[in-house]
Motif scaffolding. Structure first.
Motif, mmCIF file in Angstrom:
data_model
loop_
_atom_site.group_PDB
_atom_site.id
_atom_site.type_symbol
_atom_site.label_atom_id
_atom_site.label_comp_id
_atom_site.label_asym_id
_atom_site.label_seq_id
_atom_site.Cartn_x
_atom_site.Cartn_y
_atom_site.Cartn_z
ATOM 1 N N LYS A 190 -3.476 -15.766 -2.304
ATOM 2 C CA LYS A 190 -3.368 -15.464 -3.589
ATOM 3 C C LYS A 190 -3.470 -16.472 -4.684
ATOM 4 O O LYS A 190 -4.324 -16.414 -5.800
ATOM 5 C CB LYS A 190 -1.976 -14.445 -4.033
ATOM 6 N N SER A 199 8.648 -16.815 -7.214
ATOM 7 C CA SER A 199 7.790 -18.097 -7.136
ATOM 8 C C SER A 199 8.495 -19.338 -7.930
ATOM 9 O O SER A 199 9.151 -19.064 -9.155
ATOM 10 C CB SER A 199 6.521 -17.722 -7.589
ATOM 11 N N GLU A 218 5.660 -17.612 3.706
ATOM 12 C CA GLU A 218 4.410 -17.353 2.995
ATOM 13 C C GLU A 218 4.296 -18.147 1.866
ATOM 14 O O GLU A 218 4.094 -17.627 0.755
ATOM 15 C CB GLU A 218 4.176 -15.717 2.594
HETATM 16 C C1 LIG Z 1 2.365 -14.549 -4.373
HETATM 17 C C2 LIG Z 1 2.895 -14.230 -2.958
HETATM 18 C C3 LIG Z 1 3.267 -15.374 -2.095
HETATM 19 C C4 LIG Z 1 3.122 -16.751 -2.501
HETATM 20 O O1 LIG Z 1 4.169 -17.084 -3.273
HETATM 21 P P1 LIG Z 1 4.471 -18.686 -3.869
HETATM 22 O O2 LIG Z 1 5.581 -18.618 -4.705
HETATM 23 O O3 LIG Z 1 3.374 -18.867 -4.435
HETATM 24 O O4 LIG Z 1 4.749 -19.597 -2.471
HETATM 25 C C5 LIG Z 1 3.743 -15.100 -0.860
HETATM 26 N N1 LIG Z 1 3.991 -13.777 -0.546
HETATM 27 C C6 LIG Z 1 3.667 -12.754 -1.210
HETATM 28 C C7 LIG Z 1 3.887 -11.464 -0.676
HETATM 29 C C8 LIG Z 1 3.115 -12.942 -2.574
HETATM 30 O O5 LIG Z 1 2.997 -12.053 -3.512
#
Ligand SMILES: *Cc1c(COP(=O)(O)O)cnc(C)c1O
Length: 393
Positions: A57, A188, A261
């Motif tokens: 993303k 985040s 993630e």
């Molecule tokens: C946006 C998102 C991430 C990434 O999050 P970061 O804070 O950028 O590390 C991971 N998993 C899911 C489900 C997300 O929606």
């Protein structure tokens, strides 16, 4: 080793930035795969036993995907568009999970057809969507832990209450769907890891309780993203951030596979935004510089992601004057930064923004027909600056 190293050129050095702008134009986003590798390795080292699934993303770019895979990493997909991207790249679906908690049946089918097996659900309706795919799909149940401390609290919109998780696992079991484990995303750009640790401990207990009641395999824990990076405000370094998490992870049974993630942490520091001054005007004692990138473009993260990127001109001089950096569109909110002290700039001078890899280009628009920045990926192969590639998709 030293021979390969000698070919490495830092693409964020002024001379190199100028060269890339001459070659690819402006606005530009210089994506340095060497920095992606550094970030990936730092997080790996800081987290220990955790497999990293890069969340596409924040920067859905082929070069990041390939760099992460070459490091032995995994991917976190959330949409059919992301599935199509990795499919085009010939990625092994066994290295991918799909983590959007709410999906149309067609999104599930597209991911299944590609070969993804692991999905996320956080409510009974979503679990029921998997009844017809129970022979091919397994679930992580997403648990919600509110995180007012994070810059973006992702547990408000998604996740089921911890007290409802076992009920949801029971429903899945009744429908013949394998529950592989639990997941969470506390938000985040987290300030510290206290929320991660709290969520991890709670999930460990829920998983143990679920296993005792035979509600699923429950051997996978997904601790999400949220790992922070420096913008204009510095944050805890990642070693320190992950230290409490590492101790909590050590307490987990060895047979539990832990995954994360990360998005922002992997790609945020790996890109430099480069914009050019289109024109200038002196207004009320300030120099206004109008750039070819702004809030509707790469700096959209200042609105959507609440980030403030460190910006500076590429050229330096002793004399500094009160200045404003504005974006190119005709909208008055399109201002990147005010009350800066900058050297006097002219049309064509370059402005760079640091830490612009995550949630920047990804959320940019082409409002007013100002095109998005061209992404140029460099250092695609470890230790080799020879390859440069503009955005290929
Ligand atoms: C946006 C998102 C991430 C990434 O999050 P970061 O804070 O950028 O590390 C991971 N998993 C899911 C489900 C997300 O929606």
């Amino acid at each position: 080793m030293s021979v390969r190293r000698s070919r490495f050129v830092d693409p964020f050095q002024p001379a190199e930035v100028r060269r890339l702008v001459r070659q690819f134009g402006s606005p530009l986003l210089i994506l340095d795969c060497e920095r992606v590798r550094v970030q990936y390795r730092k997080l790996r080292a800081a987290l220990g036993r955790v497999d990293l699934h890069y969340a596409l993303k924040p920067m859905p770019h082929a070069a990041v995907v390939q760099t992460v895979l070459a490091e032995g990493g995994f991917l976190d997909l959330a949409t059919t568009g992301e599935v199509q991207l990795v499919r085009r790249l010939g990625v092994d679906p066994a290295r991918c999970i799909h983590t959007h908690p709410i999906k149309r049946p067609q999104d599930i089918r597209n991911a299944l057809e590609f070969g993804v097996r692991t999905f996320v659900a956080d409510n009974p309706d979503e679990v029921r969507k998997f009844e017809q795919f129970s022979d091919r799909a397994e679930l992580l149940l997403r648990v919600s832990f509110r995180s007012p401390g994070a810059v973006c609290d992702l547990s408000r919109k998604f996740g089921c209450d911890p007290e409802d998780v076992l009920e949801l696992a029971r429903l899945a079991a009744e429908l013949g769907i394998t529950v592989r484990g639990l997941s969470f995303h506390v938000g985040s750009q987290a300030g510290d890891s206290a929320k991660h640790v709290e969520a991890l401990d709670a999930c460990a207990q829920l998983m143990a309780a679920g296993r005792r009641r035979k509600l699923g395999v429950l051997d996978t824990l997904d601790i999400g993203g949220g790992f922070p990076i420096d913008y204009t405000q510095p944050v805890q370094d990642i070693e320190r951030f992950c230290e409490p998490l590492r101790s909590a992870l050590e307490a987990l049974p060895k047979r539990v596979r832990v995954i994360a993630e990360p998005g922002r942490f992997i790609v945020g520091p790996a890109a430099l935004g480069v914009a050019s001054v289109m024109g200038r005007a002196r207004r009320e004692g300030h120099w206004w510089y109008y750039l070819d990138d702004g809030l509707y473009g790469s700096y959209s993260g200042q609105l959507f992601d609440h980030a403030r990127y460190p910006v500076e001109p590429l050229k330096d001089s002793e004399e500094r004057l009160p200045s404003v950096l504005a974006g190119p569109t005709c909208d008055s909110i399109d201002v990147i930064a005010e009350n800066l002290m900058l050297p006097k700039l002219e049309a064509g001078d370059l402005i760079v923004g640091r830490a612009m890899g995550a949630y920047t280009w990804a959320s940019a628009t082409e409002f007013n027909f100002f095109p998005k920045a061209t992404v140029v990926a460099v250092n695609l192969t470890p230790g080799d600056s020879g390859m440069v590639m503009p955005f290929p998709l």
